[in-house]
Enzyme design. Sequence first.
Site, PDB file in Angstrom:
ATOM      1  N   ALA A  79       0.665  -1.130   0.245  1.00  0.00           N
ATOM      2  CA  ALA A  79      -0.147   0.114   0.043  1.00  0.00           C
ATOM      3  C   ALA A  79       0.819   1.455  -0.104  1.00  0.00           C
ATOM      4  O   ALA A  79       0.421   2.252  -0.453  1.00  0.00           O
ATOM      5  CB  ALA A  79      -1.129  -0.035   1.069  1.00  0.00           C
ATOM      6  N   ASP A 106       4.192  -7.814   6.442  1.00  0.00           N
ATOM      7  CA  ASP A 106       4.610  -8.230   5.074  1.00  0.00           C
ATOM      8  C   ASP A 106       3.635  -8.947   4.318  1.00  0.00           C
ATOM      9  O   ASP A 106       2.883  -9.628   4.847  1.00  0.00           O
ATOM     10  CB  ASP A 106       5.705  -9.436   5.398  1.00  0.00           C
ATOM     11  N   PRO A 109       2.850   4.619  -0.654  1.00  0.00           N
ATOM     12  CA  PRO A 109       2.736   5.396   0.429  1.00  0.00           C
ATOM     13  C   PRO A 109       1.255   5.721   0.534  1.00  0.00           C
ATOM     14  O   PRO A 109       0.780   6.701   1.268  1.00  0.00           O
ATOM     15  CB  PRO A 109       3.156   6.764  -0.099  1.00  0.00           C
ATOM     16  N   GLY A 110       0.253   5.218  -0.155  1.00  0.00           N
ATOM     17  CA  GLY A 110      -1.295   5.078   0.163  1.00  0.00           C
ATOM     18  C   GLY A 110      -1.919   5.713  -1.018  1.00  0.00           C
ATOM     19  O   GLY A 110      -3.424   5.978  -0.887  1.00  0.00           O
ATOM     20  N   GLY A 111      -1.704   6.204  -2.161  1.00  0.00           N
ATOM     21  CA  GLY A 111      -2.314   6.849  -3.004  1.00  0.00           C
ATOM     22  C   GLY A 111      -3.428   6.389  -3.751  1.00  0.00           C
ATOM     23  O   GLY A 111      -4.577   6.613  -3.738  1.00  0.00           O
ATOM     24  N   LYS A 112      -3.004   4.997  -4.055  1.00  0.00           N
ATOM     25  CA  LYS A 112      -4.049   4.062  -4.612  1.00  0.00           C
ATOM     26  C   LYS A 112      -5.014   3.405  -3.553  1.00  0.00           C
ATOM     27  O   LYS A 112      -6.139   3.307  -3.733  1.00  0.00           O
ATOM     28  CB  LYS A 112      -3.496   2.759  -5.218  1.00  0.00           C
ATOM     29  N   ASP A 143       0.501  -4.077  -6.405  1.00  0.00           N
ATOM     30  CA  ASP A 143       1.500  -3.000  -6.924  1.00  0.00           C
ATOM     31  C   ASP A 143       2.712  -3.065  -6.366  1.00  0.00           C
ATOM     32  O   ASP A 143       3.130  -2.463  -5.237  1.00  0.00           O
ATOM     33  CB  ASP A 143       0.832  -1.585  -6.531  1.00  0.00           C
ATOM     34  N   CYS A 162       5.263  -0.037 -11.521  1.00  0.00           N
ATOM     35  CA  CYS A 162       5.477   1.387 -12.288  1.00  0.00           C
ATOM     36  C   CYS A 162       7.055   1.070 -12.832  1.00  0.00           C
ATOM     37  O   CYS A 162       7.910   1.721 -12.719  1.00  0.00           O
ATOM     38  CB  CYS A 162       5.854   2.362 -11.166  1.00  0.00           C
ATOM     39  N   GLU A 198       1.448  -2.731   4.773  1.00  0.00           N
ATOM     40  CA  GLU A 198       2.472  -2.039   4.394  1.00  0.00           C
ATOM     41  C   GLU A 198       3.563  -2.588   5.506  1.00  0.00           C
ATOM     42  O   GLU A 198       3.258  -2.001   6.635  1.00  0.00           O
ATOM     43  CB  GLU A 198       2.338  -0.604   4.220  1.00  0.00           C
TER      44      GLU A 198
END
Length: 488
Positions: free
Chosen positions: A272, A321, A274-277, A339, A392, A296
Site C-alpha cells: 500500500a 509483510d 505511500p497510500g495514493g491508490k 502494486d 511502475c 505495508e
Amino acid sequence: MNSRPPRRRPADPARSLAYGVLRSVSADDAYANLILPARLRRAGLHGRDAAFATELTYGTLRGQGFYDAVIDAAATPGSRIDPEVRDALRLGAHQLLGMRVAAHAAVDSTVGLVRYEVSAGPARFANAVLRRIAERSAEEWRQRVTEGKSALDALAITGSHPAWILRAFRQALVAHGSDPSELAALVEADNAAPDPVLAALPGLIDPAELPGETTGLSPVAKRLRGQAPADLPAVAAGRARVQDEGSQLVALALAHASSALDEEREWLDLCAGPGGKSALLAAIGAGRSVTLTAVEPSEHRARLVRDSLRALEGWEVHEADGREFGAANTGRFSRVLVDVPCTGLGALRRRPESRWRRSPKDLPQLAPLQRELLAAGLNALAPGGVLAYATCSPHPAETIAVVDDVLGRQGGEQAGTQTGPAVLEVLDAPAVLADVTGSEPESFASVAKTAPGQEPGPDGAPATGRLAQLWPHRHGTDGMFLALLRKR
C-alpha cells in the site's frame, strides 16, 4: 588559530537551496520530491523564487548525465572533481545550457556557492570550467561529447539516461508490441517536467470543484499549471491528493473490472505505501459499502498510508509483510491490488535521480519478491474476485515475465490456494481502461495473452484478454503496467 578569512554567504537563497538539495541527493540518497517542498517552506520561498529553485533542482537532476560529460570535457584532463564541487558545476551547467540565465550570473553565482560551501581553491577551478562551458552552446556541446559514439551511447549522453536503461526501454517497447523507434520520444518525455495532477476522491469532492484542467484520461483527475497543490484546501483536508494519472487508472481499473461475485465486502491493497491508490480504492469502496484493508511492512510508509486515508472511513492498515498477510487470509478479499516494489523505470520523469541509483542487478533481486507477492495476493483473492498486478516499470522482467510465470503455474504452489489449484482468467485490461477513460483499447494494449490450456477465439483473437502498458511519451503518465486476473 584559523587564519582563513570569513566566507561571505551567497546572496541567492534559491540557488543555495537547490545546491543543498543536490548535495542531499548525492550524499544521502535522498529523493528531491520528498525533501524539496519542506525546504522551500522552511526557507520561506514562494512564487518566482520557489519556481526557480524547483527548476534548478529538477532540471539539474534530469540533465546530470549530459552535464557531467560537458564538465569532464571542459575540465583540465585528469582533473579530480570532488562531489561537492561537481554538484555545484552541474547546477551552473544547467543554468548555462538548460535555462535562460545570463552567463555572467550563472558563473558568478556558482563560483560564489563553491567559495562559500567548499573553499577558494575549488572556486577558482569552478570559475575556469564554467567559463569554458559558457563558450559553447548546448547544441555545440552535444556534438562534441557524442563525437564517435554509437547512436544508443550518444542518446544516453544527450538524454541523460544510463545506457543499460535505454537498452531496457528498447527491449520493453518490443516486448509490449511497440516500435523501438519510439525510444527517443520516451527519453524526451522522461526529461520533461510533469505538471502535478490531482485525484479527486469520489464521495469527498467532485473534480469540478478543483482548479486546473481535465486530463482526458482519468475521470477524477485535474492537472495543475503554475499552482502549488499544497496550497489547496481540498488537498490539505485529504479530499484530493497529488497522484500521477497512471496510478489513478490502475486503481480505477481494478474497481471497474467485472467480478463474478454476487456481493463484495472487503478489498485489499497488499503493497500500500505511500497510500495514493489505497485512498482512491477506499473512496470508491465506501460508495459500495466495501471496506479496504491496506498492508505495508514499513512503519514510516504505513504512517503515510494512514495519512492518505484520514478523510475516509471503512479502512484499516496493517504493518505486515504482504507475503505473510496474503498467505494467512485465504480467499478473503473480492478485489486485490498488488502494486509490487520494482525498479521504478516508469517514473523517471518524477524521480530523475533514480536513473543513477538503479542498476541491472536490481532486476534479479526484485523478481522473486514480485512473484511471491503476486502469489500471496492470489491466495487472498476470493473465487470470482479480481486482482490487479501493477508495476511502475515497463521492463518485461517485472511485467510480462511475472504474469507468464504465475499463469504457467496455475496448478502449482505459487498460484494455488489451500483448497486446491486456482484457475485464473486474464481479463482484457486495455478494454477496462478504455471503459474508464473513454479511449480506444488499442492505445493501452501490451501483448495478447491466452491462459494455458485455452484456445484462441474467433479469427485468432485471444480468448482471455490482454495486458496493458501506459507510457510517458504516449499517455503523459508514468509507465504503469497492468494485468487484471479473475479467479474462477
